[in-house]
Design a protein around this motif. Sequence first.
Motif, PDB file in Angstrom:
ATOM      1  N   GLN A   1       0.829  -1.203   0.000  1.00  0.00           N
ATOM      2  CA  GLN A   1       0.000   0.000   0.000  1.00  0.00           C
ATOM      3  C   GLN A   1       0.868   1.260   0.000  1.00  0.00           C
ATOM      4  O   GLN A   1       0.626   2.203  -0.774  1.00  0.00           O
ATOM      5  CB  GLN A   1      -0.920  -0.008   1.229  1.00  0.00           C
ATOM      6  CG  GLN A   1      -1.834   1.202   1.337  1.00  0.00           C
ATOM      7  CD  GLN A   1      -2.837   1.286   0.205  1.00  0.00           C
ATOM      8  OE1 GLN A   1      -3.342   0.259  -0.255  1.00  0.00           O
ATOM      9  NE2 GLN A   1      -3.130   2.504  -0.252  1.00  0.00           N
ATOM     10  N   LYS A   2       1.900   1.255   0.841  1.00  0.00           N
ATOM     11  CA  LYS A   2       2.795   2.413   0.905  1.00  0.00           C
ATOM     12  C   LYS A   2       3.561   2.593  -0.402  1.00  0.00           C
ATOM     13  O   LYS A   2       3.793   3.717  -0.848  1.00  0.00           O
ATOM     14  CB  LYS A   2       3.771   2.250   2.071  1.00  0.00           C
ATOM     15  CG  LYS A   2       3.122   2.349   3.437  1.00  0.00           C
ATOM     16  CD  LYS A   2       4.147   2.118   4.551  1.00  0.00           C
ATOM     17  CE  LYS A   2       3.491   2.161   5.915  1.00  0.00           C
ATOM     18  NZ  LYS A   2       4.464   1.885   7.004  1.00  0.00           N
ATOM     19  N   LEU A   3       3.940   1.478  -1.021  1.00  0.00           N
ATOM     20  CA  LEU A   3       4.653   1.558  -2.289  1.00  0.00           C
ATOM     21  C   LEU A   3       3.752   2.132  -3.377  1.00  0.00           C
ATOM     22  O   LEU A   3       4.188   2.970  -4.183  1.00  0.00           O
ATOM     23  CB  LEU A   3       5.158   0.168  -2.700  1.00  0.00           C
ATOM     24  CG  LEU A   3       5.959   0.086  -3.995  1.00  0.00           C
ATOM     25  CD1 LEU A   3       7.203   0.963  -3.947  1.00  0.00           C
ATOM     26  CD2 LEU A   3       6.344  -1.370  -4.300  1.00  0.00           C
TER      27      LEU A   3
ATOM     28  N   LEU B   1       2.217   6.690  -6.892  1.00  0.00           N
ATOM     29  CA  LEU B   1       1.181   7.623  -7.323  1.00  0.00           C
ATOM     30  C   LEU B   1       1.526   9.074  -6.978  1.00  0.00           C
ATOM     31  O   LEU B   1       1.195   9.994  -7.728  1.00  0.00           O
ATOM     32  CB  LEU B   1      -0.156   7.240  -6.679  1.00  0.00           C
ATOM     33  CG  LEU B   1      -0.815   5.968  -7.213  1.00  0.00           C
ATOM     34  CD1 LEU B   1      -2.016   5.584  -6.362  1.00  0.00           C
ATOM     35  CD2 LEU B   1      -1.232   6.147  -8.673  1.00  0.00           C
ATOM     36  N   LYS B   2       2.192   9.260  -5.865  1.00  0.00           N
ATOM     37  CA  LYS B   2       2.533  10.619  -5.430  1.00  0.00           C
ATOM     38  C   LYS B   2       3.535  11.269  -6.363  1.00  0.00           C
ATOM     39  O   LYS B   2       3.434  12.443  -6.684  1.00  0.00           O
ATOM     40  CB  LYS B   2       3.068  10.582  -4.000  1.00  0.00           C
ATOM     41  CG  LYS B   2       3.382  11.953  -3.423  1.00  0.00           C
ATOM     42  CD  LYS B   2       3.866  11.826  -1.989  1.00  0.00           C
ATOM     43  CE  LYS B   2       4.224  13.197  -1.416  1.00  0.00           C
ATOM     44  NZ  LYS B   2       4.713  13.102  -0.023  1.00  0.00           N
ATOM     45  N   ASP B   3       4.542  10.546  -6.768  1.00  0.00           N
ATOM     46  CA  ASP B   3       5.597  10.970  -7.700  1.00  0.00           C
ATOM     47  C   ASP B   3       6.948  10.486  -7.200  1.00  0.00           C
ATOM     48  O   ASP B   3       7.597  11.148  -6.385  1.00  0.00           O
ATOM     49  CB  ASP B   3       5.655  12.495  -7.897  1.00  0.00           C
ATOM     50  CG  ASP B   3       6.755  12.860  -8.915  1.00  0.00           C
ATOM     51  OD1 ASP B   3       7.273  11.937  -9.585  1.00  0.00           O
ATOM     52  OD2 ASP B   3       7.092  14.038  -9.032  1.00  0.00           O
ATOM     53  N   PRO B   4       7.386   9.327  -7.676  1.00  0.00           N
ATOM     54  CA  PRO B   4       8.669   8.771  -7.235  1.00  0.00           C
ATOM     55  C   PRO B   4       9.881   9.431  -7.881  1.00  0.00           C
ATOM     56  O   PRO B   4      11.004   9.030  -7.637  1.00  0.00           O
ATOM     57  CB  PRO B   4       8.569   7.298  -7.636  1.00  0.00           C
ATOM     58  CG  PRO B   4       7.676   7.322  -8.839  1.00  0.00           C
ATOM     59  CD  PRO B   4       6.693   8.422  -8.605  1.00  0.00           C
ATOM     60  N   LYS B   5       9.625  10.449  -8.749  1.00  0.00           N
ATOM     61  CA  LYS B   5      10.722  11.169  -9.404  1.00  0.00           C
ATOM     62  C   LYS B   5      11.644  10.216 -10.173  1.00  0.00           C
ATOM     63  O   LYS B   5      12.871  10.281 -10.070  1.00  0.00           O
ATOM     64  CB  LYS B   5      11.523  11.986  -8.392  1.00  0.00           C
ATOM     65  CG  LYS B   5      10.713  13.105  -7.749  1.00  0.00           C
ATOM     66  CD  LYS B   5      11.579  13.914  -6.805  1.00  0.00           C
ATOM     67  CE  LYS B   5      10.811  15.140  -6.291  1.00  0.00           C
ATOM     68  NZ  LYS B   5       9.594  14.784  -5.539  1.00  0.00           N
ATOM     69  N   LEU B   6      11.040   9.325 -10.942  1.00  0.00           N
ATOM     70  CA  LEU B   6      11.825   8.358 -11.704  1.00  0.00           C
ATOM     71  C   LEU B   6      12.547   9.001 -12.886  1.00  0.00           C
ATOM     72  O   LEU B   6      13.372   8.344 -13.533  1.00  0.00           O
ATOM     73  CB  LEU B   6      10.927   7.218 -12.193  1.00  0.00           C
ATOM     74  CG  LEU B   6      10.264   6.374 -11.098  1.00  0.00           C
ATOM     75  CD1 LEU B   6       9.487   5.227 -11.709  1.00  0.00           C
ATOM     76  CD2 LEU B   6      11.290   5.855 -10.096  1.00  0.00           C
ATOM     77  N   ASN B   7      12.266  10.260 -13.139  1.00  0.00           N
ATOM     78  CA  ASN B   7      13.023  10.973 -14.175  1.00  0.00           C
ATOM     79  C   ASN B   7      14.387  11.421 -13.680  1.00  0.00           C
ATOM     80  O   ASN B   7      15.243  11.842 -14.457  1.00  0.00           O
ATOM     81  CB  ASN B   7      12.241  12.201 -14.656  1.00  0.00           C
ATOM     82  CG  ASN B   7      11.906  13.165 -13.518  1.00  0.00           C
ATOM     83  OD1 ASN B   7      11.398  12.732 -12.481  1.00  0.00           O
ATOM     84  ND2 ASN B   7      12.184  14.438 -13.709  1.00  0.00           N
TER      85      ASN B   7
END
Length: 358
Positions: free
Chosen positions: A42-44, A49-55
């Motif tokens: 759930q936390k993952l 969804l929040k924005d893991p900043k994968l860029n």
Amino acid sequence: MIEELIRPEIRSFIPYNANQQPYRIKLDANESPFNLPAAARQKLAEYVLKDPKLNLYPDTDSVELRKALSEHWTVDYKNIIVGTGSDQLIQVIANVFVGPGDKVLYPAPSFGMYGDSCIIAGGTPVKYILEPGQRFEYCKETIFEAYDREKPKLVYICNPNNPTGNIMPAADVLQVVRYCKNAVVVVDEAYAEFCDTTVIPHTLEFENLIVLRTFSKAYGLAGIRCGYSIAGPALTAAVNLARAPYNISRLSQYTAQLVLEEKDEIRKNVQYLVDQRKRLSGELEQIRGIQVFQSHSNFILVKADRCKEVYKKLCEKGIFIRIFGASPLLENCLRISVGTEQQNTILLDELKSICYND
């Protein structure tokens, strides 16, 4: 033309070929049958969804994960290195310490990466044999003799050993560390959660001791490829010299941190597998033509009459276990990962049908 350009010592390598066919039950890779705990999932999901900043590139030093591990083990986070599984750290260690003419001492049968990493680094791998007739037990005197004879740069102990499942008592491991004072002693504890043994508390006492751990087994995170090492300051700094930058993804770092917060569930899962290991071992011993080796891990090594036939028939049923066809030390041996109670029951029923159906 390309083959002629390959380094001669690498030409005989066979790329790792994991069985990726459709299966009914998969018990061939020592993976956990348990998924990421629900609270962590759930936390993952919220994190993604929040924005893991994968860029953006991840933290190249995995500081938050290392701090979480430091609390878990009560060690300084500066003495921890995170790698893409233990495999990457094994190769990094070889790259730092091994060059042409240098030797690496490692157990056989055991994890093939110890020898392969040495060859890739340009060194010479040397085996110390765990005798099948002695149930593959470690013998510290054998290591002492090989160390005196070979004068290796690295000495490996896999504890518990894969694929045999046996352990070397911690007191004996430390005697090896003390005796092999002019070598780095690498203690691979990938499966140690299943027998509650470790020499991590001694990493500050011995400057030549480095311990490897992983999230792939007890923590059920083989899919994120995350492992770590713990050693004293000088050895940690040395290994860090050859670690690639940004070697752990942002998602892997965060997921590993999440699972460290689920200690109670992980502990429960480990105990479940230990109980199933005992049950599975006991019932395997009752099957005609199967010899069971005592295991302290999440898998069991067995020696089977008509080994290839047993393996083939299990595959036909969609049940995957590991067969060792190329190693003379593991002739007629199969390695079975411990699964859920239901998976183990199905395996046992099929084995009984195969072995009793002459």
